[in-house]
Design a protein around this motif. Structure first.
Motif, PDB file in Angstrom:
ATOM      1  N   THR A 154       1.634  38.141  58.558  1.00 10.73           N
ATOM      2  CA  THR A 154       0.827  39.367  58.480  1.00 10.73           C
ATOM      3  C   THR A 154       0.318  39.605  57.056  1.00 10.73           C
ATOM      4  O   THR A 154       0.810  39.025  56.082  1.00 10.73           O
ATOM      5  CB  THR A 154       1.684  40.583  58.886  1.00 10.73           C
ATOM      6  OG1 THR A 154       2.709  40.755  57.902  1.00 10.73           O
ATOM      7  CG2 THR A 154       2.297  40.407  60.259  1.00 10.73           C
ATOM      8  N   LEU A 155      -0.609  40.535  56.968  1.00 12.29           N
ATOM      9  CA  LEU A 155      -1.121  40.985  55.674  1.00 12.29           C
ATOM     10  C   LEU A 155       0.037  41.467  54.788  1.00 12.29           C
ATOM     11  O   LEU A 155       0.119  41.137  53.605  1.00 12.29           O
ATOM     12  CB  LEU A 155      -2.112  42.138  55.915  1.00 12.29           C
ATOM     13  CG  LEU A 155      -2.540  42.893  54.671  1.00 12.29           C
ATOM     14  CD1 LEU A 155      -3.524  42.085  53.861  1.00 12.29           C
ATOM     15  CD2 LEU A 155      -3.138  44.248  55.049  1.00 12.29           C
ATOM     16  N   SER A 156       0.916  42.250  55.397  1.00 13.03           N
ATOM     17  CA  SER A 156       2.032  42.815  54.655  1.00 13.03           C
ATOM     18  C   SER A 156       2.965  41.713  54.124  1.00 13.03           C
ATOM     19  O   SER A 156       3.368  41.738  52.957  1.00 13.03           O
ATOM     20  CB  SER A 156       2.762  43.780  55.585  1.00 13.03           C
ATOM     21  OG  SER A 156       3.869  44.269  54.977  1.00 13.03           O
ATOM     22  N   ASP A 157       3.280  40.724  54.960  1.00 15.69           N
ATOM     23  CA  ASP A 157       4.085  39.570  54.503  1.00 15.69           C
ATOM     24  C   ASP A 157       3.431  38.962  53.265  1.00 15.69           C
ATOM     25  O   ASP A 157       4.071  38.689  52.253  1.00 15.69           O
ATOM     26  CB  ASP A 157       4.124  38.424  55.534  1.00 15.69           C
ATOM     27  CG  ASP A 157       4.759  38.788  56.852  1.00 15.69           C
ATOM     28  OD1 ASP A 157       5.375  39.853  56.946  1.00 15.69           O
ATOM     29  OD2 ASP A 157       4.619  37.970  57.794  1.00 15.69           O
ATOM     30  N   TYR A 158       2.132  38.720  53.407  1.00 18.99           N
ATOM     31  CA  TYR A 158       1.389  38.029  52.345  1.00 18.99           C
ATOM     32  C   TYR A 158       1.467  38.811  51.037  1.00 18.99           C
ATOM     33  O   TYR A 158       1.753  38.250  49.974  1.00 18.99           O
ATOM     34  CB  TYR A 158      -0.069  37.845  52.784  1.00 18.99           C
ATOM     35  CG  TYR A 158      -0.939  37.298  51.679  1.00 18.99           C
ATOM     36  CD1 TYR A 158      -0.968  35.936  51.387  1.00 18.99           C
ATOM     37  CD2 TYR A 158      -1.733  38.142  50.891  1.00 18.99           C
ATOM     38  CE1 TYR A 158      -1.747  35.430  50.361  1.00 18.99           C
ATOM     39  CE2 TYR A 158      -2.510  37.652  49.861  1.00 18.99           C
ATOM     40  CZ  TYR A 158      -2.514  36.294  49.600  1.00 18.99           C
ATOM     41  OH  TYR A 158      -3.278  35.797  48.567  1.00 18.99           O
ATOM     42  N   LEU A 159       1.231  40.113  51.102  1.00 17.92           N
ATOM     43  CA  LEU A 159       1.174  40.911  49.873  1.00 17.92           C
ATOM     44  C   LEU A 159       2.541  40.997  49.197  1.00 17.92           C
ATOM     45  O   LEU A 159       2.652  40.871  47.979  1.00 17.92           O
ATOM     46  CB  LEU A 159       0.610  42.307  50.182  1.00 17.92           C
ATOM     47  CG  LEU A 159      -0.858  42.296  50.614  1.00 17.92           C
ATOM     48  CD1 LEU A 159      -1.310  43.700  51.012  1.00 17.92           C
ATOM     49  CD2 LEU A 159      -1.773  41.746  49.513  1.00 17.92           C
ATOM     50  N   PHE A 160       3.586  41.196  49.990  1.00 13.89           N
ATOM     51  CA  PHE A 160       4.927  41.217  49.407  1.00 13.89           C
ATOM     52  C   PHE A 160       5.253  39.868  48.742  1.00 13.89           C
ATOM     53  O   PHE A 160       5.803  39.823  47.637  1.00 13.89           O
ATOM     54  CB  PHE A 160       5.985  41.520  50.478  1.00 13.89           C
ATOM     55  CG  PHE A 160       6.241  42.995  50.672  1.00 13.89           C
ATOM     56  CD1 PHE A 160       7.132  43.686  49.843  1.00 13.89           C
ATOM     57  CD2 PHE A 160       5.605  43.694  51.676  1.00 13.89           C
ATOM     58  CE1 PHE A 160       7.370  45.040  50.030  1.00 13.89           C
ATOM     59  CE2 PHE A 160       5.839  45.059  51.873  1.00 13.89           C
ATOM     60  CZ  PHE A 160       6.725  45.732  51.049  1.00 13.89           C
ATOM     61  N   LEU A 161       4.939  38.776  49.445  1.00 15.67           N
ATOM     62  CA  LEU A 161       5.263  37.450  48.912  1.00 15.67           C
ATOM     63  C   LEU A 161       4.427  37.135  47.676  1.00 15.67           C
ATOM     64  O   LEU A 161       4.923  36.576  46.696  1.00 15.67           O
ATOM     65  CB  LEU A 161       5.068  36.385  49.992  1.00 15.67           C
ATOM     66  CG  LEU A 161       6.138  36.412  51.097  1.00 15.67           C
ATOM     67  CD1 LEU A 161       5.675  35.653  52.335  1.00 15.67           C
ATOM     68  CD2 LEU A 161       7.462  35.830  50.595  1.00 15.67           C
ATOM     69  N   LEU A 162       3.143  37.527  47.704  1.00 17.88           N
ATOM     70  CA  LEU A 162       2.272  37.282  46.549  1.00 17.88           C
ATOM     71  C   LEU A 162       2.824  38.001  45.311  1.00 17.88           C
ATOM     72  O   LEU A 162       2.908  37.427  44.230  1.00 17.88           O
ATOM     73  CB  LEU A 162       0.848  37.771  46.853  1.00 17.88           C
ATOM     74  CG  LEU A 162      -0.141  37.626  45.702  1.00 17.88           C
ATOM     75  CD1 LEU A 162      -0.406  36.152  45.385  1.00 17.88           C
ATOM     76  CD2 LEU A 162      -1.475  38.322  46.034  1.00 17.88           C
ATOM     77  N   ARG A 163       3.222  39.255  45.491  1.00 20.42           N
ATOM     78  CA  ARG A 163       3.764  40.011  44.351  1.00 20.42           C
ATOM     79  C   ARG A 163       5.052  39.353  43.831  1.00 20.42           C
ATOM     80  O   ARG A 163       5.229  39.165  42.631  1.00 20.42           O
ATOM     81  CB  ARG A 163       4.029  41.463  44.747  1.00 20.42           C
ATOM     82  CG  ARG A 163       4.543  42.282  43.570  1.00 20.42           C
ATOM     83  CD  ARG A 163       4.759  43.729  43.906  1.00 20.42           C
ATOM     84  NE  ARG A 163       5.808  43.939  44.893  1.00 20.42           N
ATOM     85  CZ  ARG A 163       6.416  45.095  45.116  1.00 20.42           C
ATOM     86  NH1 ARG A 163       6.063  46.162  44.426  1.00 20.42           N
ATOM     87  NH2 ARG A 163       7.354  45.217  46.031  1.00 20.42           N
ATOM     88  N   GLU A 164       5.938  38.987  44.760  1.00 23.02           N
ATOM     89  CA  GLU A 164       7.219  38.385  44.380  1.00 23.02           C
ATOM     90  C   GLU A 164       7.009  37.091  43.577  1.00 23.02           C
ATOM     91  O   GLU A 164       7.588  36.907  42.507  1.00 23.02           O
ATOM     92  CB  GLU A 164       8.009  38.081  45.665  1.00 23.02           C
ATOM     93  CG  GLU A 164       9.481  37.887  45.483  1.00 23.02           C
ATOM     94  CD  GLU A 164      10.203  39.183  45.136  1.00 23.02           C
ATOM     95  OE1 GLU A 164       9.678  40.270  45.438  1.00 23.02           O
ATOM     96  OE2 GLU A 164      11.275  39.087  44.521  1.00 23.02           O
ATOM     97  N   VAL A 165       6.172  36.214  44.123  1.00 20.57           N
ATOM     98  CA  VAL A 165       5.949  34.921  43.454  1.00 20.57           C
ATOM     99  C   VAL A 165       5.256  35.157  42.105  1.00 20.57           C
ATOM    100  O   VAL A 165       5.613  34.548  41.090  1.00 20.57           O
ATOM    101  CB  VAL A 165       5.101  33.973  44.345  1.00 20.57           C
ATOM    102  CG1 VAL A 165       4.835  32.660  43.631  1.00 20.57           C
ATOM    103  CG2 VAL A 165       5.797  33.708  45.677  1.00 20.57           C
ATOM    104  N   SER A 166       4.286  36.063  42.082  1.00 24.51           N
ATOM    105  CA  SER A 166       3.547  36.328  40.832  1.00 24.51           C
ATOM    106  C   SER A 166       4.499  36.771  39.732  1.00 24.51           C
ATOM    107  O   SER A 166       4.438  36.291  38.601  1.00 24.51           O
ATOM    108  CB  SER A 166       2.506  37.431  41.036  1.00 24.51           C
ATOM    109  OG  SER A 166       1.655  37.093  42.079  1.00 24.51           O
ATOM    110  N   LEU A 167       5.385  37.700  40.068  1.00 23.79           N
ATOM    111  CA  LEU A 167       6.299  38.224  39.056  1.00 23.79           C
ATOM    112  C   LEU A 167       7.258  37.140  38.570  1.00 23.79           C
ATOM    113  O   LEU A 167       7.644  37.118  37.413  1.00 23.79           O
ATOM    114  CB  LEU A 167       7.080  39.427  39.615  1.00 23.79           C
ATOM    115  CG  LEU A 167       6.208  40.670  39.913  1.00 23.79           C
ATOM    116  CD1 LEU A 167       7.019  41.745  40.627  1.00 23.79           C
ATOM    117  CD2 LEU A 167       5.580  41.230  38.637  1.00 23.79           C
ATOM    118  N   LEU A 168       7.615  36.208  39.459  1.00 20.93           N
ATOM    119  CA  LEU A 168       8.523  35.134  39.052  1.00 20.93           C
ATOM    120  C   LEU A 168       7.841  34.116  38.144  1.00 20.93           C
ATOM    121  O   LEU A 168       8.419  33.654  37.158  1.00 20.93           O
ATOM    122  CB  LEU A 168       9.084  34.419  40.292  1.00 20.93           C
ATOM    123  CG  LEU A 168      10.213  35.151  41.017  1.00 20.93           C
ATOM    124  CD1 LEU A 168      10.418  34.578  42.418  1.00 20.93           C
ATOM    125  CD2 LEU A 168      11.522  35.056  40.230  1.00 20.93           C
TER     126      LEU A 168
END
Ligand code: PAZ
Length: 320
Positions: A154-168
């Protein structure tokens, strides 16, 4: 079905009001391990690929989908690996994956790479070389910790994962490239407005109220990963809009490259917009003959981006 798309909310509010995907903790740990396993000068790319879904019900039977088979992303991931990058591949479940894309979604027919000879199932001779290479490459890159795959739906999955990976990956700075080829919905239904169960047809026509998705490229560029080399994509169907929208994105977010493409010619032609080349974007194109001969536009595109990424790394090193 009428769509009513209004109200803009900010990115933080979005995360406060939507649930994270079940693989978020797993993804955090795997990405953390992956980046720690890389050498200090290893170039890393986050490739996003495939389309996001927007559910219409909490117990989801129906959803609005965004167009993307994942060809651009999966093919580019292979090219980045061949050019020495470590690749985090954030992809829509069931969309094309690197090294598997020619078999899972084979346009020549289901299992057309197999045949039965003397009762034995075997790979057709004309497929053997390519399959062998894909298998060897997939095994080599995963064993060497150069390819990590994380999936979303989902869109929500994508946005949470994008933020998580970006911050890492942000702390690794300029040697990280973001290659945001996923087709991400511009509209969604907030979870509190979702029907719990399957929407019933007994009441007649369906009218949907969809909110505008906050523009996540802004916090990505400004806050999450400000030192990284960020490449976004712009897909249009109206040729009049493509250039202006690509320039607008560059001005608004201030990142490094916008790759513009048209829906029907995306496999043959793309334009690279940068601040310096906003009015005269570089064009990358291949012919139908090239495509038929097995050449993908991503080969040239990734080569060009890797070159520009190297210049970016060098210029930031000079500034230090
Ligand atoms: O995945 P695919 O190869 O079928 O398509 C690639 C693409 C057109 C989704 C990609 O090149 C792209 O433009 N992504 C961004 C789409 C957008 O503007 O949201």
């Amino acid at each position: 079905m009428a769509l009513d798309m209004r109200r803009v909310i900010d990115p933080d509010t979005y995360f406060d009001h939507n649930s994270p995907p079940t693989n978020l903790g797993w993804a955090h740990d795997e990405v953390d391990k992956f980046i720690k396993a890389q050498s200090p000068d290893q170039r890393i790319v986050l490739v996003t690929s495939g389309g996001t879904t927007v559910p219409l019900e909490n117990n989801t039977v129906r959803f609005v989908d965004n167009f993307s088979a994942g060809t651009r992303g999966s093919c580019s991931a292979e090219q980045f690996l061949a050019m020495g990058y470590a690749v985090i591949f954030l992809y829509r479940e069931q969309s094309l994956q690197p090294f598997n894309r020619n078999y899972s979604h084979n346009t020549k027919g289901v299992l057309s790479f197999l045949e039965r000879t003397n009762g034995q199932i075997r790979i057709k001779p004309e497929w053997e070389e390519k399959m062998g290479q894909d298998l060897d490459n997939y095994q080599k890159y995963t064993q060497e910790n150069k390819l990590l795959m994380v999936n979303f739906t989902t869109l929500s999955d994508y946005l949470f994962l994008l933020r998580e990976v970006s911050l890492l990956v942000a702390s690794l700075g300029p040697r990280v490239m973001f290659y945001l080829a996923a087709a991400v919905s511009d509209f969604f239904i907030p979870s509190h407005s979702l029907s719990e169960h399957k929407i019933q047809s007994a009441t007649g026509d369906l009218t949907l109220h969809m909110n505008q998705v906050p523009k996540f490229l802004r916090p990505l560029v400004k806050n999450w990963a400000p030192l990284c080399f960020i490449v976004s994509f712009k897909l249009e169907t109206d040729p009049e809009l493509l250039g202006p929208k690509a320039r607008h994105a560059l001005e608004k977010y201030g990142h490094q490259v916008v790759i513009a493409n048209m829906l029907h010619t995306r496999k043959f032609q793309v334009w690279l917009f940068t601040k310096e080349e906003a009015m005269r974007p570089a064009v990358i194109q291949i012919s139908q003959d090239d495509l038929d001969a097995g050449r993908d536009i991503e080969q040239d595109l990734v080569e060009e981006l890797a070159r520009r990424h190297q210049q970016y790394i060098s210029s930031t090193l000079q500034q230090d």
